[in-house]
Write a protein that holds these residues in place. Structure first.
Motif, PDB file in Angstrom:
ATOM      1  N   SER A 163       0.868  -1.063   0.110  1.00  0.00           N
ATOM      2  CA  SER A 163      -0.139  -0.196  -0.180  1.00  0.00           C
ATOM      3  C   SER A 163       0.627   1.197  -0.294  1.00  0.00           C
ATOM      4  O   SER A 163       0.263   2.128  -0.063  1.00  0.00           O
ATOM      5  CB  SER A 163      -0.615  -0.186   1.097  1.00  0.00           C
ATOM      6  OG  SER A 163      -0.205   0.228   2.627  1.00  0.00           O
ATOM      7  N   MET A 164       1.949   1.339   0.049  1.00  0.00           N
ATOM      8  CA  MET A 164       3.185   2.243   0.284  1.00  0.00           C
ATOM      9  C   MET A 164       2.385   3.442   1.373  1.00  0.00           C
ATOM     10  O   MET A 164       3.436   4.216   1.033  1.00  0.00           O
ATOM     11  CB  MET A 164       3.119   2.631  -1.259  1.00  0.00           C
ATOM     12  CG  MET A 164       3.206   2.086  -2.491  1.00  0.00           C
ATOM     13  SD  MET A 164       3.576   2.561  -4.077  1.00  0.00           S
ATOM     14  CE  MET A 164       1.691   2.685  -4.053  1.00  0.00           C
ATOM     15  N   ASP A 165       2.330   2.908   2.288  1.00  0.00           N
ATOM     16  CA  ASP A 165       2.140   3.462   3.257  1.00  0.00           C
ATOM     17  C   ASP A 165       2.986   2.522   4.803  1.00  0.00           C
ATOM     18  O   ASP A 165       3.701   2.210   4.949  1.00  0.00           O
ATOM     19  CB  ASP A 165       0.492   3.625   3.782  1.00  0.00           C
ATOM     20  CG  ASP A 165      -0.290   2.773   3.512  1.00  0.00           C
ATOM     21  OD1 ASP A 165       0.677   1.353   4.407  1.00  0.00           O
ATOM     22  OD2 ASP A 165      -1.178   2.618   3.774  1.00  0.00           O
ATOM     23  N   LYS A 166       2.411   3.188   5.449  1.00  0.00           N
ATOM     24  CA  LYS A 166       3.080   3.003   7.068  1.00  0.00           C
ATOM     25  C   LYS A 166       2.011   0.806   7.373  1.00  0.00           C
ATOM     26  O   LYS A 166       3.131   0.603   8.976  1.00  0.00           O
ATOM     27  CB  LYS A 166       2.733   3.802   8.254  1.00  0.00           C
ATOM     28  CG  LYS A 166       1.681   3.321   8.421  1.00  0.00           C
ATOM     29  CD  LYS A 166       1.168   4.366   9.620  1.00  0.00           C
ATOM     30  CE  LYS A 166       0.127   4.835  10.172  1.00  0.00           C
ATOM     31  NZ  LYS A 166      -0.826   5.254  11.351  1.00  0.00           N
ATOM     32  N   ALA A 167       1.890   0.944   6.260  1.00  0.00           N
ATOM     33  CA  ALA A 167       1.770  -1.117   6.803  1.00  0.00           C
ATOM     34  C   ALA A 167       2.539  -1.684   5.852  1.00  0.00           C
ATOM     35  O   ALA A 167       2.040  -3.104   5.677  1.00  0.00           O
ATOM     36  CB  ALA A 167      -0.489  -1.400   6.602  1.00  0.00           C
ATOM     37  N   ALA A 168       3.432  -0.788   4.761  1.00  0.00           N
ATOM     38  CA  ALA A 168       3.869  -1.598   3.873  1.00  0.00           C
ATOM     39  C   ALA A 168       4.833  -2.672   4.981  1.00  0.00           C
ATOM     40  O   ALA A 168       5.532  -2.320   5.154  1.00  0.00           O
ATOM     41  CB  ALA A 168       4.727  -0.706   2.984  1.00  0.00           C
ATOM     42  N   ASN A 169       5.116  -4.011   4.194  1.00  0.00           N
ATOM     43  CA  ASN A 169       6.043  -5.175   4.626  1.00  0.00           C
ATOM     44  C   ASN A 169       7.342  -5.147   3.599  1.00  0.00           C
ATOM     45  O   ASN A 169       7.173  -4.978   2.121  1.00  0.00           O
ATOM     46  CB  ASN A 169       5.534  -6.240   4.292  1.00  0.00           C
ATOM     47  CG  ASN A 169       3.836  -6.157   5.547  1.00  0.00           C
ATOM     48  OD1 ASN A 169       4.268  -5.875   6.939  1.00  0.00           O
ATOM     49  ND2 ASN A 169       2.737  -7.014   5.532  1.00  0.00           N
ATOM     50  N   PHE A 170       8.665  -5.548   3.706  1.00  0.00           N
ATOM     51  CA  PHE A 170       9.491  -5.693   3.402  1.00  0.00           C
ATOM     52  C   PHE A 170      10.210  -4.794   2.237  1.00  0.00           C
ATOM     53  O   PHE A 170      11.043  -4.124   1.739  1.00  0.00           O
ATOM     54  CB  PHE A 170       9.171  -7.067   2.235  1.00  0.00           C
ATOM     55  CG  PHE A 170       8.844  -7.812   3.016  1.00  0.00           C
ATOM     56  CD1 PHE A 170      10.076  -8.722   3.667  1.00  0.00           C
ATOM     57  CD2 PHE A 170       7.966  -8.646   2.555  1.00  0.00           C
ATOM     58  CE1 PHE A 170       8.990  -9.423   4.554  1.00  0.00           C
ATOM     59  CE2 PHE A 170       7.799 -10.240   4.037  1.00  0.00           C
ATOM     60  CZ  PHE A 170       8.399 -10.329   4.558  1.00  0.00           C
ATOM     61  N   SER A 171       8.867  -3.338   2.998  1.00  0.00           N
ATOM     62  CA  SER A 171      10.267  -2.321   1.865  1.00  0.00           C
ATOM     63  C   SER A 171      11.213  -1.261   2.904  1.00  0.00           C
ATOM     64  O   SER A 171      11.079  -1.065   4.010  1.00  0.00           O
ATOM     65  CB  SER A 171       8.918  -0.767   2.035  1.00  0.00           C
ATOM     66  OG  SER A 171       8.942   0.476   2.224  1.00  0.00           O
ATOM     67  N   PHE A 172      12.078  -1.148   1.843  1.00  0.00           N
ATOM     68  CA  PHE A 172      13.096  -0.495   2.567  1.00  0.00           C
ATOM     69  C   PHE A 172      12.831   0.568   3.290  1.00  0.00           C
ATOM     70  O   PHE A 172      13.046   1.496   4.479  1.00  0.00           O
ATOM     71  CB  PHE A 172      14.281  -0.076   1.389  1.00  0.00           C
ATOM     72  CG  PHE A 172      15.358   0.739   2.351  1.00  0.00           C
ATOM     73  CD1 PHE A 172      16.167   0.683   3.138  1.00  0.00           C
ATOM     74  CD2 PHE A 172      15.338   2.510   1.750  1.00  0.00           C
ATOM     75  CE1 PHE A 172      17.278   1.555   3.655  1.00  0.00           C
ATOM     76  CE2 PHE A 172      16.615   2.909   1.953  1.00  0.00           C
ATOM     77  CZ  PHE A 172      16.979   2.569   2.888  1.00  0.00           C
ATOM     78  N   ARG A 173      12.183   1.714   2.858  1.00  0.00           N
ATOM     79  CA  ARG A 173      11.233   3.653   2.803  1.00  0.00           C
ATOM     80  C   ARG A 173      10.703   2.995   4.082  1.00  0.00           C
ATOM     81  O   ARG A 173      11.238   3.524   5.729  1.00  0.00           O
ATOM     82  CB  ARG A 173      10.706   3.790   2.105  1.00  0.00           C
ATOM     83  CG  ARG A 173      10.374   4.840   2.337  1.00  0.00           C
ATOM     84  CD  ARG A 173       9.064   5.526   3.608  1.00  0.00           C
ATOM     85  NE  ARG A 173       7.552   4.645   3.027  1.00  0.00           N
ATOM     86  CZ  ARG A 173       7.023   4.348   3.379  1.00  0.00           C
ATOM     87  NH1 ARG A 173       6.772   4.454   5.264  1.00  0.00           N
ATOM     88  NH2 ARG A 173       6.117   3.445   3.327  1.00  0.00           N
ATOM     89  N   ASN A 174       9.596   1.737   4.391  1.00  0.00           N
ATOM     90  CA  ASN A 174       9.042   1.617   5.901  1.00  0.00           C
ATOM     91  C   ASN A 174      10.058   1.407   7.015  1.00  0.00           C
ATOM     92  O   ASN A 174       9.125   1.618   7.621  1.00  0.00           O
ATOM     93  CB  ASN A 174       7.800   0.905   5.187  1.00  0.00           C
ATOM     94  CG  ASN A 174       7.027   1.515   6.323  1.00  0.00           C
ATOM     95  OD1 ASN A 174       6.389   2.636   7.080  1.00  0.00           O
ATOM     96  ND2 ASN A 174       6.115   0.324   6.716  1.00  0.00           N
ATOM     97  N   THR A 175      10.310   0.454   6.424  1.00  0.00           N
ATOM     98  CA  THR A 175      11.465  -0.356   7.634  1.00  0.00           C
ATOM     99  C   THR A 175      12.700   0.360   7.947  1.00  0.00           C
ATOM    100  O   THR A 175      12.940   0.917   9.327  1.00  0.00           O
ATOM    101  CB  THR A 175      12.301  -1.120   6.756  1.00  0.00           C
ATOM    102  OG1 THR A 175      11.410  -2.234   5.876  1.00  0.00           O
ATOM    103  CG2 THR A 175      12.903  -2.110   8.442  1.00  0.00           C
ATOM    104  N   LEU A 176      13.066   1.452   7.380  1.00  0.00           N
ATOM    105  CA  LEU A 176      14.194   2.860   7.797  1.00  0.00           C
ATOM    106  C   LEU A 176      13.967   3.825   8.320  1.00  0.00           C
ATOM    107  O   LEU A 176      13.820   4.078   9.858  1.00  0.00           O
ATOM    108  CB  LEU A 176      14.783   3.317   6.641  1.00  0.00           C
ATOM    109  CG  LEU A 176      15.684   4.023   7.028  1.00  0.00           C
ATOM    110  CD1 LEU A 176      16.970   4.239   8.029  1.00  0.00           C
ATOM    111  CD2 LEU A 176      16.824   5.205   5.194  1.00  0.00           C
ATOM    112  N   GLU A 177      11.769   3.995   8.254  1.00  0.00           N
ATOM    113  CA  GLU A 177      11.032   5.218   9.247  1.00  0.00           C
ATOM    114  C   GLU A 177      10.957   4.825  10.148  1.00  0.00           C
ATOM    115  O   GLU A 177      10.688   5.582  11.230  1.00  0.00           O
ATOM    116  CB  GLU A 177      10.315   5.269   7.753  1.00  0.00           C
ATOM    117  CG  GLU A 177       9.713   6.566   8.522  1.00  0.00           C
ATOM    118  CD  GLU A 177       8.506   7.112   7.745  1.00  0.00           C
ATOM    119  OE1 GLU A 177       7.447   8.581   8.121  1.00  0.00           O
ATOM    120  OE2 GLU A 177       7.784   6.605   6.218  1.00  0.00           O
TER     121      GLU A 177
END
Length: 530
Positions: A331-345
């Motif tokens: 979903s490209m938001d704070k529920a995203a899994n295996f996302s570099f951006r969401n993990t780093l954020e």
């Protein structure tokens, strides 16, 4: 002494980075929806007479957004900046700025033709004079009114669609605090209604590009304010930290012995007043932050909610983030899994990459850990630790870019939360910048990190240098083998040449009798004919 000297330098330099240009805050500019101020070098809008730029219509992307924001036409930040302006300066070549009076990041000189690369250092690697200069620059920015920019204190509707401008002056440091507030504030729906699930700089793909631009503009502002062309923001490497080792009076301010929520009286920042932190009050009044001081800077590091943030990030956490190959997912938001951006954020676990709403890790962990002004998103930039923290977050982003070499197409073109698509202009910046413009290496933007330069040297030391050393040890044997090879080649070449000459001689001798026989045959025929 240093601070006094810097204050004397202030009026020698004009700044030109921020939000609403003072020259575009008039009712005429707002009602005509045009922000094309003249460049002082030739007096023409956007420096057009000098070929720097031209006043042009803004072209907005029509790529669809995600479903997170179900409204249209209720927020001034939608389709930025079209609610306020639909014509701005479009700069040519290496020129940049609201009036094309600046150079693009990474360029310098009168005509913006000189390339340069500045290096951001670990704050603990700064010399005493460099560290003191950084602290003095922060104080100078906090006490200097921005000559070129103002902040709106009301929405476009509250300004009667531009006919009644509502703007305030603000100091240079707080200008950037206001920007961070404005980009992350709630949507005012009228009456007592608000919409909280919206953020144009967090919880979505634009988090890293937006903060990268924010730091670049802040850095550029300080360079112009002080005349220090080589100034860079230092970073705080918080990996494996057990406490806030920069929270001392020598650096970013120690704890007040009488009140652990305040800074030590000996700190540079104990007298600072914060702005834009009372979000609930603004919402209840359907108003915007107007830059009014709201009290002292608060910080109580370590006395935070340890159930949500048990520890500060480790080196292993950072390495796991870097191993993730997808920049964005789901979903490209704070529920995203295996996302570099969401993990780093910090919305996904740095152990698994799975989104976890009960935990705040990585980038978010530092904000929670500080347990004060920095722990609330809209007003977090009040704390100068914000700059050091985000510089290190940006260095991790840069390391990921260098490791995975993504094409710009990797950044989502469509269906991201509002304001986060690749071609969306970033709120609230004027001049205009797109998210995708900063999904590139920092070296293409004119800066690098000292720890990344050291990493590249380490790669040379660990992988390439051993082979070169091994080659140097066998170098005499290689030379000897080359000499022997040359001798053998020469001998074989001589023998081959000799054999070829001998063969040509034998061939000539074999052919000659056949010619004689042919002449004798013709002579015989001639005699017979006679």
């Amino acid at each position: 002494m240093l601070l006094a000297a810097l204050c004397c330098l202030l009026w020698s330099f004009r700044t030109s980075t921020g939000h609403f240009p003072r020259a575009c805050a008039s009712s005429k500019s707002l009602m005509e929806k045009e922000c094309c101020p003249p460049w002082s070098g030739d007096g023409s809008p956007c420096g057009q007479l000098s070929g720097r730029g031209a006043c042009q219509d803004i072209v907005l992307s029509n790529a669809p957004f995600g479903p997170q924001f179900p409204f249209t036409g209720v927020d001034d930040r939608e389709s930025w900046p079209s609610v306020f302006y639909n014509r701005t300066c479009q700069c040519f070549g290496n020129f940049m700025g609201f009036n094309c009076g600046n150079c693009k990041f990474g360029f310098w000189g009168q005509n913006c033709t000189e390339k340069r690369l500045l290096v951001r250092k670990n704050i603990f690697d700064l010399s005493v004079s460099e560290k003191n200069k950084f602290l003095a620059y922060l104080t100078l920015a906090k006490h200097t009114t921005s000559p070129d920019y103002v902040i709106p204190t009301g929405t476009y509707g509250q300004m009667s669609n531009g006919s009644t401008p509502m703007f305030n002056d603000i100091n240079i440091y707080d200008l950037f605090v206001w920007m961070h507030y404005y980009v992350s504030r709630d949507t005012l729906l009228g009456g007592s209604e608000i919409w909280k699930d919206i953020d144009f700089a967090h919880e979505a793909p634009g988090f890293l590009p937006w903060h990268r631009l924010f730091l670049l503009l802040w850095e550029q502002e300080i360079q112009k304010l002080t005349g220090d062309e080589n100034f860079t923001i230092p970073y705080w490497d918080w990996r494996d930290a057990k406490s806030c080792d920069i929270c001392t009076d020598e650096y970013m301010g120690g704890r007040n012995p009488a009140n652990p929520n305040l800074l030590s009286p000996a700190s540079f920042f104990s007298s600072w007043q914060i702005v834009c932190t009372r979000l609930e009050e603004y919402n209840s009044r359907q108003a915007l932050c107007d830059g009014t001081p709201e009290g002292p800077l608060l910080r109580n590091p370590g006395n935070h909610d340890k159930a949500r943030t048990p520890r500060l990030p480790s080196s292993a956490d950072v390495e796991f983030c870097l191993s993730l190959t997808q920049y964005e997912s789901d979903s490209m938001d704070k529920a995203a899994n295996f996302s570099f951006r969401n993990t780093l954020e910090g919305f996904a676990s740095p152990l698994t990459g799975i989104a976890d709403a009960s935990q705040s890790s990585m980038h978010n962990a530092l904000h929670i850990y500080m347990n004060g002004t920095m722990s609330q998103v809209p007003g977090s930039a009040n704390d100068p630790i914000f700059l050091l923290h985000h510089a290190f977050v940006d260095s991790i982003f840069e390391q990921w870019l260098r490791r995975h070499h993504p094409l710009q197409e990797v950044y989502p073109e469509a269906n991201a939360p509002i304001g986060h698509n690749r071609e969306s202009y970033m709120v609230p910046f004027i001049p205009l910048y797109r998210n995708g413009d900063f999904f590139i290496s920092s070296r293409d933007l004119g800066y690098d990190y000292s720890n990344l330069q050291e990493s590249e040297r380490d790669i040379f030391q660990d992988y390439i240098k051993p082979y070169l050393e091994q080659a140097s040890r066998i170098w005499p044997w290689l030379i000897g083998a080359a000499v022997v090879g040359c001798v053998v080649t020469a001998v074989l070449g001589g023998l081959t040449s000799l054999l070829c000459r001998r063969n040509r001689k034998q061939l000539h001798e074999e052919k000659q009798p056949l010619l004689m026989e042919k002449e004798d045959y013709h002579s015989l025929l001639y005699q017979t004919h006679l």
